[in-house]
Design an enzyme around this catalytic site. Structure first.
Site, PDB file in Angstrom:
ATOM      1  N   GLU A  28       0.854  -1.189   0.000  1.00 36.10           N
ATOM      2  CA  GLU A  28       0.000   0.000   0.000  1.00 36.10           C
ATOM      3  C   GLU A  28       0.890   1.239   0.000  1.00 36.10           C
ATOM      4  O   GLU A  28       1.807   1.382   0.816  1.00 36.10           O
ATOM      5  CB  GLU A  28      -0.927  -0.016   1.234  1.00 36.10           C
ATOM      6  CG  GLU A  28      -1.871   1.176   1.252  1.00 36.10           C
ATOM      7  CD  GLU A  28      -3.168   0.911   2.004  1.00 36.10           C
ATOM      8  OE1 GLU A  28      -3.452  -0.253   2.358  1.00 36.10           O
ATOM      9  OE2 GLU A  28      -3.905   1.890   2.231  1.00 36.10           O
ATOM     10  N   ASN A  80      -3.263  -1.711   7.676  1.00 39.27           N
ATOM     11  CA  ASN A  80      -4.569  -2.242   7.261  1.00 39.27           C
ATOM     12  C   ASN A  80      -4.370  -3.755   7.222  1.00 39.27           C
ATOM     13  O   ASN A  80      -4.231  -4.363   6.170  1.00 39.27           O
ATOM     14  CB  ASN A  80      -4.962  -1.721   5.875  1.00 39.27           C
ATOM     15  CG  ASN A  80      -5.298  -0.236   5.915  1.00 39.27           C
ATOM     16  OD1 ASN A  80      -5.754   0.279   6.933  1.00 39.27           O
ATOM     17  ND2 ASN A  80      -5.063   0.464   4.820  1.00 39.27           N
ATOM     18  N   GLU A 140     -10.471   4.554   9.386  1.00 36.83           N
ATOM     19  CA  GLU A 140     -10.715   4.237   7.978  1.00 36.83           C
ATOM     20  C   GLU A 140     -11.341   2.848   7.794  1.00 36.83           C
ATOM     21  O   GLU A 140     -10.918   2.062   6.959  1.00 36.83           O
ATOM     22  CB  GLU A 140      -9.415   4.344   7.171  1.00 36.83           C
ATOM     23  CG  GLU A 140      -8.859   5.762   7.157  1.00 36.83           C
ATOM     24  CD  GLU A 140      -7.687   5.962   6.213  1.00 36.83           C
ATOM     25  OE1 GLU A 140      -6.921   5.017   6.011  1.00 36.83           O
ATOM     26  OE2 GLU A 140      -7.565   7.081   5.680  1.00 36.83           O
ATOM     27  N   ARG A 159      -2.039   3.281  16.978  1.00 39.97           N
ATOM     28  CA  ARG A 159      -2.053   4.493  16.143  1.00 39.97           C
ATOM     29  C   ARG A 159      -3.190   5.449  16.514  1.00 39.97           C
ATOM     30  O   ARG A 159      -4.287   5.015  16.879  1.00 39.97           O
ATOM     31  CB  ARG A 159      -2.165   4.117  14.667  1.00 39.97           C
ATOM     32  CG  ARG A 159      -0.916   3.415  14.174  1.00 39.97           C
ATOM     33  CD  ARG A 159      -1.084   2.965  12.764  1.00 39.97           C
ATOM     34  NE  ARG A 159      -0.609   3.890  11.771  1.00 39.97           N
ATOM     35  CZ  ARG A 159      -1.305   4.277  10.704  1.00 39.97           C
ATOM     36  NH1 ARG A 159      -2.542   3.881  10.531  1.00 39.97           N
ATOM     37  NH2 ARG A 159      -0.764   5.071   9.804  1.00 39.97           N
ATOM     38  N   ASP A 190      -2.586  14.165   7.220  1.00 36.29           N
ATOM     39  CA  ASP A 190      -2.092  12.911   6.657  1.00 36.29           C
ATOM     40  C   ASP A 190      -0.867  13.100   5.767  1.00 36.29           C
ATOM     41  O   ASP A 190      -1.013  13.103   4.542  1.00 36.29           O
ATOM     42  CB  ASP A 190      -3.222  12.233   5.851  1.00 36.29           C
ATOM     43  CG  ASP A 190      -2.897  10.791   5.503  1.00 36.29           C
ATOM     44  OD1 ASP A 190      -1.896  10.280   6.028  1.00 36.29           O
ATOM     45  OD2 ASP A 190      -3.640  10.190   4.715  1.00 36.29           O
ATOM     46  N   GLU A 215       5.216   9.048  13.776  1.00 41.36           N
ATOM     47  CA  GLU A 215       5.214   8.246  12.554  1.00 41.36           C
ATOM     48  C   GLU A 215       5.455   9.185  11.376  1.00 41.36           C
ATOM     49  O   GLU A 215       4.645  10.070  11.097  1.00 41.36           O
ATOM     50  CB  GLU A 215       3.858   7.537  12.401  1.00 41.36           C
ATOM     51  CG  GLU A 215       3.729   6.722  11.126  1.00 41.36           C
ATOM     52  CD  GLU A 215       2.353   6.022  11.010  1.00 41.36           C
ATOM     53  OE1 GLU A 215       1.850   5.486  12.016  1.00 41.36           O
ATOM     54  OE2 GLU A 215       1.794   6.033   9.901  1.00 41.36           O
ATOM     55  N   GLU A 233       3.922   9.024  -0.573  1.00 41.71           N
ATOM     56  CA  GLU A 233       2.521   8.920  -0.981  1.00 41.71           C
ATOM     57  C   GLU A 233       2.011  10.248  -1.537  1.00 41.71           C
ATOM     58  O   GLU A 233       1.291  10.271  -2.528  1.00 41.71           O
ATOM     59  CB  GLU A 233       1.658   8.486   0.217  1.00 41.71           C
ATOM     60  CG  GLU A 233       0.174   8.524  -0.082  1.00 41.71           C
ATOM     61  CD  GLU A 233      -0.708   8.088   1.092  1.00 41.71           C
ATOM     62  OE1 GLU A 233      -0.174   7.690   2.133  1.00 41.71           O
ATOM     63  OE2 GLU A 233      -1.939   8.154   0.937  1.00 41.71           O
ATOM     64  N   HIS A 266      -3.973  18.639   0.800  1.00 42.81           N
ATOM     65  CA  HIS A 266      -4.892  17.590   0.340  1.00 42.81           C
ATOM     66  C   HIS A 266      -5.753  17.999  -0.852  1.00 42.81           C
ATOM     67  O   HIS A 266      -6.977  17.802  -0.853  1.00 42.81           O
ATOM     68  CB  HIS A 266      -5.780  17.103   1.493  1.00 42.81           C
ATOM     69  CG  HIS A 266      -5.833  15.598   1.558  1.00 42.81           C
ATOM     70  ND1 HIS A 266      -6.058  14.823   0.433  1.00 42.81           N
ATOM     71  CD2 HIS A 266      -5.660  14.724   2.584  1.00 42.81           C
ATOM     72  CE1 HIS A 266      -6.033  13.553   0.783  1.00 42.81           C
ATOM     73  NE2 HIS A 266      -5.765  13.453   2.077  1.00 42.81           N
TER      74      HIS A 266
HETATM   75  C1  GCV Z   1      -2.402   2.319   5.367  1.00 45.16           C
HETATM   76  C2  GCV Z   1      -3.790   7.292   4.400  1.00 45.16           C
HETATM   77  C3  GCV Z   1      -3.344   6.434   3.257  1.00 45.16           C
HETATM   78  C4  GCV Z   1      -3.740   4.996   3.461  1.00 45.16           C
HETATM   79  C5  GCV Z   1      -3.143   4.533   4.784  1.00 45.16           C
HETATM   80  C6  GCV Z   1      -3.660   5.428   5.893  1.00 45.16           C
HETATM   81  C7  GCV Z   1      -3.047   5.089   7.227  1.00 45.16           C
HETATM   82  O1  GCV Z   1      -5.175   7.416   4.424  1.00 45.16           O
HETATM   83  O2  GCV Z   1      -3.866   6.950   2.064  1.00 45.16           O
HETATM   84  O3  GCV Z   1      -3.241   4.243   2.384  1.00 45.16           O
HETATM   85  O4  GCV Z   1      -3.467   3.198   5.047  1.00 45.16           O
HETATM   86  O5  GCV Z   1      -3.330   6.766   5.598  1.00 45.16           O
HETATM   87  O6  GCV Z   1      -2.020   5.668   7.548  1.00 45.16           O
HETATM   88  O7  GCV Z   1      -3.571   4.246   7.937  1.00 45.16           O
END
Ligand code: GCV
Length: 646
Positions: free
Chosen positions: A128, A166, A247, A280, A320, A342, A348, A458
């Site tokens: 991811e 995830n 999420e 987290r 984020d 973190e 990303e 964003h």
């Molecule tokens: C691992 C953002 C990213 C997701 C990620 C999430 C997180 O939303 O786009 O891909 O998921 O952060 O850090 O949990």
């Protein structure tokens, strides 16, 4: 003849980036004596300087080392094997930087006890937000694992979470645990412990229970058995990383329990083994008025309720991993809870593996306001995949390197880290090192300029986080998943009003900062649109109107990106062919993407500002319509190679 061919092919392979910054040339020649182990092996294999003695010495800090040179002999003293290894890598770093012959007198110890990578790798091998191929853990390759261990140890990284936050329940299945054991066995001699992300609903999905309620006895029993099974296989297992009620991931709140109750249940189960829970704080729900406020709202009431083997893992910013965010105010709002930061090493939101963006300046900016000693540990979301050069972009390796070096010593400057990395990775010619260190240290500022200057955030495309789509919307979509939620463009101006008159997120900061950010006249430019809805004609410190300033910032970013390409083009005489061409190709994409960002954003915001693009800058070369039709295909594990083609 065969020998010659083999050595030529080794030389060629050595410059494809696969050796990272560990490009040791030639075999070790030195006399290395003392404590046997990996430190001795590495020095015997690569060290070409003075004789070295490796010595165990109780009074040296855990994982630290003391190096002294006397009468042509160098002693590395440490109280742990890891300390000796870090000392050995210190010597090898000096050797690669051309300083291997000089006497060494240093005493070092890591700032953080825990310096940990987070891999977002899935059991099917996808990663991811990974842009460097598939997971390096998919097929167990002992050679690759050894290199991974060496690279991490060489910068002091001592922990790794093998799978995505995830987390699939099968992450704790027998097959995956066996794989984790294999990996742990290779990493252990290099001082690296293995951790796993867990799915909070594992007792249901893997264990067949009806609930995952953390206060349910059967659930606790299930976790106890699972943890016992893990420690039987991996006696030095580090613990769990948990993304819960975030999420759509399951968590304790599904059962009316708090984050603390969920985290503590796991912490109690891990405690007898000295295991850790990294819980987290990345939480946000669609109902909230301001996503940036939620972590504080949910976690501060729980301050003081977490066990001592729980650390709350907080992203550096409140939203984020944006190119530029203020720090997450959760760091300064909890007093009785251990926290760790973190960072995201994988880019990303910073051009994936196509853009050269050196992240140390961004992480240093965080530590400018959150004191390094106020957090317990540092985690970094890895940018590693099975690509030949590991990270997709040769210069992205520098971010992995920088993460480790800063976790070891957050006081190191970005320039120092960039220079260390350049010298080891590309050689010691100042004609190459100096200009490229400059490029690296400016690159994050450039990225902010051409993507989201002045506190914008964003405004990415809806289906990926690579390109701009400040207009993106879709029927029924959560508002906090659309750019308009963040930029709030209208006829008056641009930006999210988080002042006391707006969402009041500003009040989550300590008074001094709150006052600074709350006043549009004192708010630093870099956070302006984060905290204020700024009128288009607002007079900026430069004397320009806000609209003109915005245009100039975007254009500056484009010019910076082009400048990086021009600088690199002049480096051709000093760089091997393959890496030169690969980096050049990426820098060209970056310069084109910068134009894409500038044109898309300015033309779109112009539909609100109704003001002309200033005369004294380059004007958009695209039409807004063209930009709005432009789509790129990107999946979570694919490099957005096409970048600029339709
Ligand atoms: C691992 C953002 C990213 C997701 C990620 C999430 C997180 O939303 O786009 O891909 O998921 O952060 O850090 O949990």
């Amino acid at each position: 003849m065969l020998g010659l061919l083999l050595s030529v092919s080794t030389m060629v392979r050595a410059e494809d980036g696969s050796d990272l910054w560990l490009r040791f040339k030639g075999a070790g020649t030195a006399d290395v004596t003392g404590v046997k182990g990996v430190a001795m092996d590495e020095l015997k294999q690569y060290w070409q300087g003075n004789p070295v003695v490796l010595k165990k010495q109780k009074n040296v800090a855990k994982d630290g080392y003391v190096i002294t040179t006397n009468g042509g002999k160098t002693t590395i003293a440490a109280s742990t094997d890891a300390g000796l290894l870090y000392g050995a890598y210190h010597m090898l770093r000096l050797q690669q930087m051309g300083q291997g012959g000089a006497p060494v007198n240093v005493s070092e110890k890591p700032f953080y006890d825990l310096r940990i990578l987070n891999h977002w790798d899935n059991p099917n091998g996808t990663v991811e937000r990974g842009f460097a191929g598939k997971s390096i853990f998919l097929q167990f390759d002992p050679q690759k694992m050894k290199k991974y261990a060496q690279a991490n140890a060489s910068v002091g990284i001592n922990g790794t979470v093998l799978n995505n936050v995830n987390a699939k329940p099968e992450a704790l299945g027998v097959e995956n645990l066996q794989k984790a054991k294999q990996i742990a066995d290779v990493l252990r001699p290099y001082g690296i412990r293995v951790y796993l992300s867990v799915n909070f609903a594992s007792p249901i999905k893997l264990g067949g229970l009806e609930t995952a309620d953390p206060l349910d006895k059967k659930v606790v029993g299930w976790w106890k058995n699972k943890v016992a099974e893990i420690y039987k296989m991996i006696p030095d297992f580090g613990g769990f990383l948990v993304k819960a009620n975030s999420e759509g991931e399951p968590g304790p709140c599904d059962y009316g329990r708090t984050h603390a109750e969920g985290a503590n249940m796991l912490a109690d189960v891990l405690k007898p083994y000295k295991g850790l829970v990294m819980w987290r704080a990345f939480v946000y729900n669609p109902q909230s008025k301001d996503r940036a406020k939620q972590a504080v709202e949910e976690f501060v009431p729980l301050d003081g309720q977490f066990r001592d083997n729980v650390i709350i893992q907080i992203k550096n910013g409140p939203v984020d991993f944006q190119p530029c965010e203020p720090y997450s105010p959760l760091f300064t709002n909890v007093q009785k809870t251990q926290t760790m930061v973190e960072f995201q090493i994988t880019q990303e939101y910073l051009g994936a593996a196509n853009h050269l963006v050196f992240l140390a300046p961004m992480w240093k900016e965080f530590f400018g306001l959150v004191k390094p000693q106020s957090v317990k540990a540092m985690a970094g979301v890895a940018n590693i995949g099975d690509d030949t050069n590991w990270c997709g972009h040769h210069f992205a390796q520098a971010n992995w390197y920088a993460f480790g070096r800063l976790a070891w010593n957050p006081e190191l400057t970005s320039e120092t880290i960039a220079e260390e990395w350049m010298r080891q990775t590309f050689g010691n010619d100042d004609k190459l090192v100096k200009p490229m260190v400059k490029v690296m240290t400016e690159s994050r500022d450039a990225c902010v300029n051409y993507m989201m200057p002045l506190g914008l955030h964003h405004i990415f495309a809806g289906t990926h986080h690579y390109g701009p789509e400040p207009w993106y919307d879709a029927p029924g979509i959560r508002r906090d998943w659309t750019p308009a939620y963040y930029h709030k463009a209208d006829a008056e101006g641009l930006g999210f009003d988080r002042t006391k008159n707006g969402s009041d997120a500003v009040s989550q900061y300590p008074k001094e900062l709150c006052d600074l950010y709350n006043d549009i006249n004192t708010c630093p430019d870099k956070y302006l649109l984060w905290f204020h809805h700024v009128p288009w004609d607002y007079k900026m410190k430069t004397g320009r109107t806000f609209w003109d300033e915005l245009c100039h910032r975007y254009d500056k970013g484009v010019q910076q990106a082009r400048g990086f390409l021009a600088t690199w083009d002049a480096m051709q005489p000093y760089v091997d062919k393959q890496r030169f061409e690969e980096v050049q190709r990426k820098l060209r994409i970056q310069a084109r993407d910068a134009v894409w960002w500038r044109d898309a954003c300015l033309l779109y915001f112009q539909t609100f500002s109704n003001r002309p693009i200033p005369q004294d800058m380059e004007h958009p070369v695209h039409n807004l319509d063209e930009m709005m039709k432009f789509k790129i295909r990107i999946t979570m594990y694919e490099n957005p190679e096409c970048g600029y083609t339709k």
